[in-house]
Design an enzyme around this catalytic site. Structure first.
Site, PDB file in Angstrom:
ATOM      1  N   GLU A  89      -4.684   3.861   5.924  1.00 14.54           N
ATOM      2  CA  GLU A  89      -4.521   3.623   4.481  1.00 14.54           C
ATOM      3  C   GLU A  89      -5.198   4.754   3.711  1.00 14.54           C
ATOM      4  O   GLU A  89      -4.683   5.249   2.702  1.00 14.54           O
ATOM      5  CB  GLU A  89      -5.141   2.276   4.084  1.00 14.54           C
ATOM      6  CG  GLU A  89      -5.084   2.056   2.577  1.00 14.54           C
ATOM      7  CD  GLU A  89      -5.798   0.807   2.106  1.00 14.54           C
ATOM      8  OE1 GLU A  89      -5.555  -0.285   2.660  1.00 14.54           O
ATOM      9  OE2 GLU A  89      -6.597   0.926   1.159  1.00 14.54           O
TER      10      GLU A  89
ATOM     11  N   ARG B 178       0.842  -1.212   0.000  1.00 19.75           N
ATOM     12  CA  ARG B 178       0.000   0.000   0.000  1.00 19.75           C
ATOM     13  C   ARG B 178       0.876   1.261   0.000  1.00 19.75           C
ATOM     14  O   ARG B 178       0.592   2.240   0.699  1.00 19.75           O
ATOM     15  CB  ARG B 178      -0.936   0.033   1.214  1.00 19.75           C
ATOM     16  CG  ARG B 178      -1.917  -1.101   1.311  1.00 19.75           C
ATOM     17  CD  ARG B 178      -2.961  -1.056   0.205  1.00 19.75           C
ATOM     18  NE  ARG B 178      -4.032  -1.998   0.425  1.00 19.75           N
ATOM     19  CZ  ARG B 178      -4.001  -3.286   0.044  1.00 19.75           C
ATOM     20  NH1 ARG B 178      -2.946  -3.770  -0.601  1.00 19.75           N
ATOM     21  NH2 ARG B 178      -5.031  -4.079   0.273  1.00 19.75           N
TER      22      ARG B 178
ATOM     23  N   SER C 289     -10.603  -0.731   3.430  1.00 17.93           N
ATOM     24  CA  SER C 289      -9.836  -0.775   4.687  1.00 17.93           C
ATOM     25  C   SER C 289      -9.420   0.634   5.072  1.00 17.93           C
ATOM     26  O   SER C 289      -8.799   1.335   4.268  1.00 17.93           O
ATOM     27  CB  SER C 289      -8.563  -1.609   4.513  1.00 17.93           C
ATOM     28  OG  SER C 289      -8.874  -2.914   4.099  1.00 17.93           O
TER      29      SER C 289
HETATM   30  P1  FAD Z   1      -8.803   8.531  -5.032  1.00 19.30           P
HETATM   31  O1  FAD Z   1      -9.450   8.074  -3.792  1.00 19.30           O
HETATM   32  O2  FAD Z   1      -9.508   9.546  -5.849  1.00 19.30           O
HETATM   33  O3  FAD Z   1      -7.336   9.060  -4.676  1.00 19.30           O
HETATM   34  C1  FAD Z   1      -6.468   8.293  -3.881  1.00 19.30           C
HETATM   35  C2  FAD Z   1      -5.077   8.945  -3.911  1.00 19.30           C
HETATM   36  O4  FAD Z   1      -4.539   8.876  -5.224  1.00 19.30           O
HETATM   37  C3  FAD Z   1      -5.105  10.430  -3.568  1.00 19.30           C
HETATM   38  O5  FAD Z   1      -3.914  10.741  -2.894  1.00 19.30           O
HETATM   39  C4  FAD Z   1      -5.137  11.126  -4.925  1.00 19.30           C
HETATM   40  O6  FAD Z   1      -4.607  12.443  -4.895  1.00 19.30           O
HETATM   41  C5  FAD Z   1      -4.256  10.186  -5.739  1.00 19.30           C
HETATM   42  N1  FAD Z   1      -4.575  10.142  -7.172  1.00 19.30           N
HETATM   43  C6  FAD Z   1      -5.728   9.711  -7.734  1.00 19.30           C
HETATM   44  N2  FAD Z   1      -5.617   9.736  -9.089  1.00 19.30           N
HETATM   45  C7  FAD Z   1      -4.376  10.207  -9.372  1.00 19.30           C
HETATM   46  C8  FAD Z   1      -3.662  10.470 -10.586  1.00 19.30           C
HETATM   47  N3  FAD Z   1      -4.203  10.264 -11.793  1.00 19.30           N
HETATM   48  N4  FAD Z   1      -2.402  10.955 -10.489  1.00 19.30           N
HETATM   49  C9  FAD Z   1      -1.828  11.188  -9.277  1.00 19.30           C
HETATM   50  N5  FAD Z   1      -2.444  10.962  -8.106  1.00 19.30           N
HETATM   51  C10 FAD Z   1      -3.704  10.468  -8.156  1.00 19.30           C
HETATM   52  N6  FAD Z   1      -7.602  -0.834  -2.217  1.00 19.30           N
HETATM   53  C11 FAD Z   1      -6.771  -1.909  -2.342  1.00 19.30           C
HETATM   54  O7  FAD Z   1      -5.561  -1.741  -2.530  1.00 19.30           O
HETATM   55  N7  FAD Z   1      -7.237  -3.184  -2.267  1.00 19.30           N
HETATM   56  C12 FAD Z   1      -8.542  -3.456  -2.066  1.00 19.30           C
HETATM   57  O8  FAD Z   1      -8.928  -4.619  -2.008  1.00 19.30           O
HETATM   58  C13 FAD Z   1      -9.446  -2.364  -1.944  1.00 19.30           C
HETATM   59  N8  FAD Z   1     -10.753  -2.576  -1.718  1.00 19.30           N
HETATM   60  C14 FAD Z   1     -11.599  -1.531  -1.583  1.00 19.30           C
HETATM   61  C15 FAD Z   1     -12.960  -1.787  -1.369  1.00 19.30           C
HETATM   62  C16 FAD Z   1     -13.864  -0.746  -1.236  1.00 19.30           C
HETATM   63  C17 FAD Z   1     -15.321  -1.067  -1.023  1.00 19.30           C
HETATM   64  C18 FAD Z   1     -13.407   0.597  -1.352  1.00 19.30           C
HETATM   65  C19 FAD Z   1     -14.384   1.737  -1.269  1.00 19.30           C
HETATM   66  C20 FAD Z   1     -12.058   0.871  -1.544  1.00 19.30           C
HETATM   67  C21 FAD Z   1     -11.145  -0.188  -1.661  1.00 19.30           C
HETATM   68  N9  FAD Z   1      -9.766   0.032  -1.865  1.00 19.30           N
HETATM   69  C22 FAD Z   1      -8.923  -1.034  -2.025  1.00 19.30           C
HETATM   70  C23 FAD Z   1      -9.227   1.401  -1.872  1.00 19.30           C
HETATM   71  C24 FAD Z   1      -9.341   2.134  -3.238  1.00 19.30           C
HETATM   72  O9  FAD Z   1     -10.296   1.534  -4.063  1.00 19.30           O
HETATM   73  C25 FAD Z   1      -8.000   2.161  -3.971  1.00 19.30           C
HETATM   74  O10 FAD Z   1      -7.014   2.797  -3.187  1.00 19.30           O
HETATM   75  C26 FAD Z   1      -8.101   2.883  -5.312  1.00 19.30           C
HETATM   76  O11 FAD Z   1      -6.911   2.705  -6.052  1.00 19.30           O
HETATM   77  C27 FAD Z   1      -8.361   4.381  -5.170  1.00 19.30           C
HETATM   78  O12 FAD Z   1      -8.632   4.886  -6.460  1.00 19.30           O
HETATM   79  P2  FAD Z   1      -9.374   6.259  -6.681  1.00 19.30           P
HETATM   80  O13 FAD Z   1      -9.339   6.551  -8.151  1.00 19.30           O
HETATM   81  O14 FAD Z   1     -10.707   6.225  -6.061  1.00 19.30           O
HETATM   82  O15 FAD Z   1      -8.414   7.260  -5.926  1.00 19.30           O
HETATM   83  N1  EPU Z   2     -10.821 -10.344  10.699  1.00 22.28           N
HETATM   84  C1  EPU Z   2     -11.352 -10.108  11.954  1.00 22.28           C
HETATM   85  N2  EPU Z   2     -12.487  -9.349  12.035  1.00 22.28           N
HETATM   86  C2  EPU Z   2     -13.111  -8.852  10.938  1.00 22.28           C
HETATM   87  C3  EPU Z   2     -12.565  -9.104   9.671  1.00 22.28           C
HETATM   88  C4  EPU Z   2     -11.410  -9.847   9.572  1.00 22.28           C
HETATM   89  O1  EPU Z   2     -10.818 -10.541  12.956  1.00 22.28           O
HETATM   90  O2  EPU Z   2     -14.127  -8.162  11.115  1.00 22.28           O
HETATM   91  C5  EPU Z   2      -9.570 -11.111  10.610  1.00 22.28           C
HETATM   92  C6  EPU Z   2      -9.767 -12.588  10.275  1.00 22.28           C
HETATM   93  O3  EPU Z   2      -8.842 -13.330  11.026  1.00 22.28           O
HETATM   94  C7  EPU Z   2      -9.394 -12.660   8.804  1.00 22.28           C
HETATM   95  C8  EPU Z   2      -8.304 -11.607   8.714  1.00 22.28           C
HETATM   96  O4  EPU Z   2      -8.751 -10.561   9.587  1.00 22.28           O
HETATM   97  O5  EPU Z   2      -8.913 -13.914   8.436  1.00 22.28           O
HETATM   98  C9  EPU Z   2      -8.074 -11.039   7.313  1.00 22.28           C
HETATM   99  O6  EPU Z   2      -9.299 -10.495   6.806  1.00 22.28           O
HETATM  100  P1  EPU Z   2      -9.483 -10.271   5.234  1.00 22.28           P
HETATM  101  O7  EPU Z   2      -9.181 -11.517   4.496  1.00 22.28           O
HETATM  102  O8  EPU Z   2     -10.816  -9.646   5.028  1.00 22.28           O
HETATM  103  O9  EPU Z   2      -8.330  -9.274   4.847  1.00 22.28           O
HETATM  104  P2  EPU Z   2      -7.834  -7.904   5.482  1.00 22.28           P
HETATM  105  O10 EPU Z   2      -6.434  -8.108   5.965  1.00 22.28           O
HETATM  106  O11 EPU Z   2      -8.791  -7.359   6.470  1.00 22.28           O
HETATM  107  C10 EPU Z   2      -6.764  -7.073   3.262  1.00 22.28           C
HETATM  108  C11 EPU Z   2      -6.716  -5.782   2.521  1.00 22.28           C
HETATM  109  C12 EPU Z   2      -7.951  -5.621   1.659  1.00 22.28           C
HETATM  110  C13 EPU Z   2      -8.014  -6.769   0.663  1.00 22.28           C
HETATM  111  C14 EPU Z   2      -8.071  -8.083   1.440  1.00 22.28           C
HETATM  112  C15 EPU Z   2      -8.022  -9.303   0.535  1.00 22.28           C
HETATM  113  C16 EPU Z   2      -5.376  -4.254   3.815  1.00 22.28           C
HETATM  114  C17 EPU Z   2      -5.352  -3.076   4.707  1.00 22.28           C
HETATM  115  N3  EPU Z   2      -6.583  -4.672   3.439  1.00 22.28           N
HETATM  116  O12 EPU Z   2      -7.851  -6.969   4.186  1.00 22.28           O
HETATM  117  O13 EPU Z   2      -7.830  -4.404   0.931  1.00 22.28           O
HETATM  118  O14 EPU Z   2      -9.135  -6.673  -0.183  1.00 22.28           O
HETATM  119  O15 EPU Z   2      -6.930  -8.163   2.348  1.00 22.28           O
HETATM  120  O16 EPU Z   2      -6.736  -9.486   0.034  1.00 22.28           O
HETATM  121  O17 EPU Z   2      -4.322  -4.786   3.460  1.00 22.28           O
HETATM  122  C18 EPU Z   2      -8.282  -2.071   1.006  1.00 22.28           C
HETATM  123  O18 EPU Z   2      -7.058  -1.913   0.913  1.00 22.28           O
HETATM  124  O19 EPU Z   2      -9.094  -1.127   1.048  1.00 22.28           O
HETATM  125  C19 EPU Z   2      -8.802  -3.435   1.067  1.00 22.28           C
HETATM  126  C20 EPU Z   2     -10.101  -3.717   1.201  1.00 22.28           C
END
Ligand code: FAD
Ligand code: EPU
Length: 369
Positions: free
Chosen positions: A351, A183, A255
């Site tokens: 994050e 991240r 997250s």
């Molecule tokens: P924004 O939120 O608009 O911006 C994020 C940052 O990037 C800001 O600092 C912004 O200034 C910068 N930025 C955006 N576009 C540009 C550009 N073109 N050039 C330079 N800087 C830029 N993230 C994960 O890694 N894994 C996950 O599994 C994951 N699951 C998610 C689930 C949900 C339900 C949600 C809501 C979010 C999740 N995220 C996850 C976080 C998010 O989706 C990612 O970080 C995504 O890449 C953000 O993209 P955005 O276009 O919305 O960026």
């Molecule tokens: N868990 C709990 N309580 C909860 C949820 C999870 O105790 O309410 C524990 C469980 O032990 C579970 C473990 O957390 O096994 C891991 O949970 P999960 O698999 O949902 O993954 P995470 O570590 O919580 C990360 C990323 C997610 C990504 C998933 C799948 C980060 C900060 N988050 O979540 O990314 O989708 O793994 O790979 O690394 C994001 O970055 O926004 C994001 C959603």
């Protein structure tokens, strides 16, 4: 509330401001997946690459600080945005080169990330199927090196194309220059505020190698079928829908905190007190802990401070149950981090990017109800 995909394109569908015109006091609520109210002092959107450099070159110091906005899915607006929001909505997916093994594809920053994943899977290009259904734009995927289900986007980025905010000059960064980590990237820290990403060139495999390292994906596949790009995408989408709230229904940014990493000594001392503590070896004698588990143990799961709440299904996801302000969500996050630090001695790092830097808000002192 708009879905994250609608949100990314919201201002294309509404009455559109003329190209390149700077809007003042522009509403940001439809443009962030938390759905919090905020406005930008100034706002400008770009639909064409050719518009960006002249705009920046003509205004070296004007407009105050600049914030680049993608889909608003990793941002928390704690206050109105002072300065200018730049919103690149550049579109296009172009194959630059392909041979029997691999394909090199330039994807413009304003494409929705999951549209790109769907296109890659459809074309039989492997490498990003595990990253299905992550909200946001392609440009932002490089900012925090998005990751899920055993894959990080750094593994498929060949190079990142950008323009310097200072003068609009074009830059190209090889993946090896970008400082990608968990991240993390130089764009997020060392180079923060210096570049607007215009496109990313991805290298995907025409003979895919599947990554089934995440046990949940394998379990899900048992109900779907043999590993193929389409089946893995299907499995990941099912998993995500079962765990994470849909921002179209409940405002959130995924997250809120990163999973913390600790040394073996810290892990051992924590495990003495909490033998069930989930932990994942990182290969360098460091161990990742589950932030969700730490937060849940502190009693926060499903708890609320007004409309700012911790999701009932996933303790790492903060949600806006209705009318929460960005500041309320930030204060809830601070209270959570304070609890975790007090109980486990572990610091949680956000994050989500708080705008403006939220250090001026009230420190967290609340306890879960
Ligand atoms: P924004 O939120 O608009 O911006 C994020 C940052 O990037 C800001 O600092 C912004 O200034 C910068 N930025 C955006 N576009 C540009 C550009 N073109 N050039 C330079 N800087 C830029 N993230 C994960 O890694 N894994 C996950 O599994 C994951 N699951 C998610 C689930 C949900 C339900 C949600 C809501 C979010 C999740 N995220 C996850 C976080 C998010 O989706 C990612 O970080 C995504 O890449 C953000 O993209 P955005 O276009 O919305 O960026
Ligand atoms: N868990 C709990 N309580 C909860 C949820 C999870 O105790 O309410 C524990 C469980 O032990 C579970 C473990 O957390 O096994 C891991 O949970 P999960 O698999 O949902 O993954 P995470 O570590 O919580 C990360 C990323 C997610 C990504 C998933 C799948 C980060 C900060 N988050 O979540 O990314 O989708 O793994 O790979 O690394 C994001 O970055 O926004 C994001 C959603």
């Amino acid at each position: 509330m708009l879905s994250w995909r609608q949100s990314l394109h919201a201002n294309l569908d509404l009455e559109r401001p003329p190209l390149m015109e700077i809007q003042v006091n522009y509403p940001l609520q439809p443009l962030n997946t938390f759905g919090v109210k905020a406005q930008a002092e100034r706002y400008v959107r770009f639909d064409e690459l050719a518009e960006i450099a002249p705009f920046l070159a003509g205004r070296p110091n004007a407009g105050g600080p600049r914030l680049i906005l993608g889909g608003g899915s990793n941002l928390l607006f704690a206050k109105d945005v002072h300065g200018t929001v730049l919103h690149p909505l550049l579109k296009g997916i172009d194959v630059l080169h392909q041979d029997r093994e691999a394909v090199l594809v330039r994807v413009m920053a304003g494409e929705a990330w999951d549209d790109w994943v769907a296109a890659a899977v459809h074309n039989g290009w492997g490498g990003i199927e595990n990253l299905s259904l992550i909200p946001g734009s392609v440009g932002a995927s490089a900012i925090q090196n998005i990751g899920a289900y055993g894959v990080e986007v750094k593994s498929v980025i060949d190079r990142v194309e950008a323009v310097a905010l200072a003068d609009g000059s074009a830059r190209v960064f090889a993946a090896s220059q970008c400082g990608f980590g968990y991240r993390d990237s130089h764009f997020k820290r060392r180079w923060r505020g210096r570049y607007l990403i215009t496109a990313i060139v991805f290298k995907l495999l025409r003979r895919p190698r599947f990554n089934l390292s995440y046990a949940g994906v394998q379990a899900q596949l048992k109900q779907i079928g043999p590993p193929t790009l389409a089946n893995i995408r299907h499995a990941v989408i099912d998993l995500r829908r079962s765990k994470l709230p849909d921002p179209a229904v409940t405002g959130n940014a995924g997250s809120f905190f990163k999973n913390p990493t600790v040394s073996r000594a810290v892990l051992n001392s924590l495990r003495n007190a909490h033998p069930e503590l989930p932990h994942y070896a990182q290969g360098d004698d460091r161990f990742k802990l589950s932030a969700a588990w730490l937060i849940e143990q502190c009693g926060w799961k499903g708890r609320a401070l007004g409309d700012a709440a911790v999701d009932e299904r996933h303790a790492l996801v903060l949600v806006n149950r209705g009318e929460a302000s960005g500041e309320e969500i930030l204060n809830l996050s601070r209270s959570i981090a304070t609890s975790v630090k007090k109980r486990f001695g572990v610091a949680l790092e956000r994050e989500v990017r708080v705008v403006p830097n939220g250090d001026t808000c009230q420190p967290g002192t609340h306890r879960p109800r």
